[in-house]
Design a protein around this motif. Structure first.
Motif, mmCIF file in Angstrom:
data_model
loop_
_atom_site.group_PDB
_atom_site.id
_atom_site.type_symbol
_atom_site.label_atom_id
_atom_site.label_comp_id
_atom_site.label_asym_id
_atom_site.label_seq_id
_atom_site.Cartn_x
_atom_site.Cartn_y
_atom_site.Cartn_z
ATOM 1 N N THR A 144 72.986 0.063 41.588
ATOM 2 C CA THR A 144 74.025 -0.128 40.371
ATOM 3 C C THR A 144 73.219 -0.337 39.146
ATOM 4 O OG1 THR A 144 75.449 -0.936 41.879
ATOM 5 C CG2 THR A 144 76.135 -1.251 39.632
ATOM 6 N N VAL A 145 72.159 -1.379 39.121
ATOM 7 C CA VAL A 145 71.573 -1.756 37.991
ATOM 8 C C VAL A 145 70.143 -1.363 38.020
ATOM 9 C CG1 VAL A 145 71.153 -3.597 36.234
ATOM 10 C CG2 VAL A 145 73.235 -3.584 37.604
ATOM 11 N N PRO A 146 69.721 -0.174 37.922
ATOM 12 C CA PRO A 146 68.145 0.335 38.184
ATOM 13 C C PRO A 146 67.272 -0.499 37.401
ATOM 14 C CG PRO A 146 69.523 2.091 37.959
ATOM 15 C CD PRO A 146 70.264 1.065 37.699
ATOM 16 N N GLY A 147 67.535 -1.202 36.279
ATOM 17 C CA GLY A 147 66.626 -1.589 35.382
ATOM 18 C C GLY A 147 66.220 -2.815 35.979
ATOM 19 N N LEU A 148 66.878 -3.643 37.069
ATOM 20 C CA LEU A 148 66.294 -4.693 37.739
ATOM 21 C C LEU A 148 64.970 -4.318 38.674
ATOM 22 C CD1 LEU A 148 69.656 -6.325 38.984
ATOM 23 C CD2 LEU A 148 67.980 -7.186 37.188
ATOM 24 N N ALA A 149 64.852 -3.167 38.994
ATOM 25 C CA ALA A 149 63.916 -2.901 40.054
ATOM 26 C C ALA A 149 62.394 -3.304 39.439
ATOM 27 C CB ALA A 149 63.834 -1.210 40.375
ATOM 28 N N PRO A 150 62.080 -2.856 38.148
ATOM 29 C CA PRO A 150 60.607 -3.071 37.836
ATOM 30 C C PRO A 150 60.586 -4.587 37.811
ATOM 31 C CG PRO A 150 61.527 -1.496 36.431
ATOM 32 C CD PRO A 150 62.906 -2.074 37.108
ATOM 33 N N PHE A 151 61.365 -5.343 37.590
ATOM 34 C CA PHE A 151 61.305 -7.139 37.447
ATOM 35 C C PHE A 151 61.501 -7.782 38.594
ATOM 36 C CE2 PHE A 151 62.392 -5.026 33.378
ATOM 37 C CZ PHE A 151 61.418 -5.087 32.835
ATOM 38 N N LEU A 152 62.510 -7.440 39.367
ATOM 39 C CA LEU A 152 62.832 -8.082 40.660
ATOM 40 C C LEU A 152 63.141 -7.398 41.967
ATOM 41 C CD1 LEU A 152 65.603 -10.278 38.928
ATOM 42 C CD2 LEU A 152 63.203 -11.053 39.516
ATOM 43 N N GLY A 153 62.786 -6.070 41.842
ATOM 44 C CA GLY A 153 63.088 -5.102 42.915
ATOM 45 C C GLY A 153 62.374 -5.539 44.292
ATOM 46 N N ALA A 154 61.059 -5.703 44.325
ATOM 47 C CA ALA A 154 60.375 -6.343 45.447
ATOM 48 C C ALA A 154 60.650 -7.957 45.779
ATOM 49 C CB ALA A 154 58.901 -6.153 45.643
ATOM 50 N N ALA A 155 60.406 -8.580 44.450
ATOM 51 C CA ALA A 155 60.475 -9.980 44.865
ATOM 52 C C ALA A 155 61.844 -10.701 45.319
ATOM 53 C CB ALA A 155 60.286 -10.624 43.363
ATOM 54 N N VAL A 156 62.995 -10.317 44.925
ATOM 55 C CA VAL A 156 64.062 -10.883 45.607
ATOM 56 C C VAL A 156 64.175 -10.765 47.298
ATOM 57 C CG1 VAL A 156 66.421 -10.808 45.787
ATOM 58 C CG2 VAL A 156 65.571 -10.881 43.509
ATOM 59 N N PRO A 157 63.765 -9.414 47.843
ATOM 60 C CA PRO A 157 63.956 -9.037 49.160
ATOM 61 C C PRO A 157 62.635 -10.355 49.793
ATOM 62 C CG PRO A 157 63.994 -7.106 48.098
ATOM 63 C CD PRO A 157 63.735 -8.027 47.112
ATOM 64 N N LEU A 158 61.555 -10.169 49.206
ATOM 65 C CA LEU A 158 60.296 -11.274 49.640
ATOM 66 C C LEU A 158 60.921 -12.507 49.828
ATOM 67 C CD1 LEU A 158 57.296 -9.989 47.632
ATOM 68 C CD2 LEU A 158 57.667 -9.869 50.338
#
Length: 217
Positions: free
Chosen positions: A155-169
């Motif tokens: 929904t908010v693709p702009g989050l991917a470069p900043f939190l895309g992997a960190a939140v699932p981790l």
């Protein structure tokens, strides 16, 4: 507080992105995941996140993580591709979907499991899958949280470069860590003593009395 958690996630995202790019994404994402998991553990203990330490973990786990994480990740992609392609007959389509779910559960458990226990690389996946199945309620919460985050990023693709992997981790690190803690507590709990063998003692006494009776000629 919440701001500290956001800052931690941003640092972990930086570690993961740099590590993934250093290995050309295909070979870099697995050791980058191990480095970010190690950093998340140290931050949770109140230790500062050090980039040099992250680089050392990336280097030390590079080849091992290709087996423990890289191969399961490849299988997840293949299962998802089979689901999305629609090439399979309708009765068989749930099969790769179920395989993708089980692989994803195991994949989410691998970094923390491999960080704590130095198992043979070829046995990590099996142990991670068994842990995920044994802790089924936690695994369901984990899948729901990852699906929710995936929907937010779409929904908010702009989050991917900043939190895309960190939140699932961070989600996986927290939930899988709790599952491992519960298993360790269970293994550390002393075994309950067996009940007193009253029946056996009674049988032994009866046998002794019978042997003491005189026998007729």
């Amino acid at each position: 507080g919440g701001m500290d958690l956001v800052l931690r996630a941003l640092v972990l995202q930086g570690i993961w992105l740099l590590g993934a790019l250093a290995g050309g994404l295909v070979l870099g994402w697995a050791p980058a995941t191990m480095a970010a998991t190690d950093a998340a553990t140290r931050a949770e203990r109140g230790e500062p996140i050090r980039w040099r330490r992250a680089a050392e973990v990336w280097k030390d786990t590079f080849w091992r993580s290709q087996v423990t994480l890289g191969l399961p990740g490849l299988f997840v992609l293949l299962a998802l591709a089979a689901v999305l392609s629609g090439a399979l007959p309708l009765p068989l389509r749930p099969v790769p979907g179920l395989a993708a779910v089980l692989l994803l559960v195991a994949l989410a458990h691998i970094p923390e499991l491999d960080r704590r226990y130095r198992l043979p690389a070829t046995r990590v996946f099996g142990r991670a899958l068994l842990l995920g199945l044994a802790q089924a309620p936690t695994s369901l919460v984990l899948l729901a949280a990852l699906a929710l985050w995936g929907g937010i990023v779409l929904t908010v693709p702009g989050l991917a470069p900043f939190l895309g992997a960190a939140v699932p981790l961070l989600i996986s690190h927290h939930l899988v860590g709790r599952s491992l803690d519960r298993n360790e507590d269970l293994l550390a709990r002393p075994a309950q003593p067996p009940p007193p063998p009253r029946a056996r003692a009674a049988r032994g006494a009866a046998a002794a009395r019978r042997s003491s009776l005189p026998t007729s000629a």
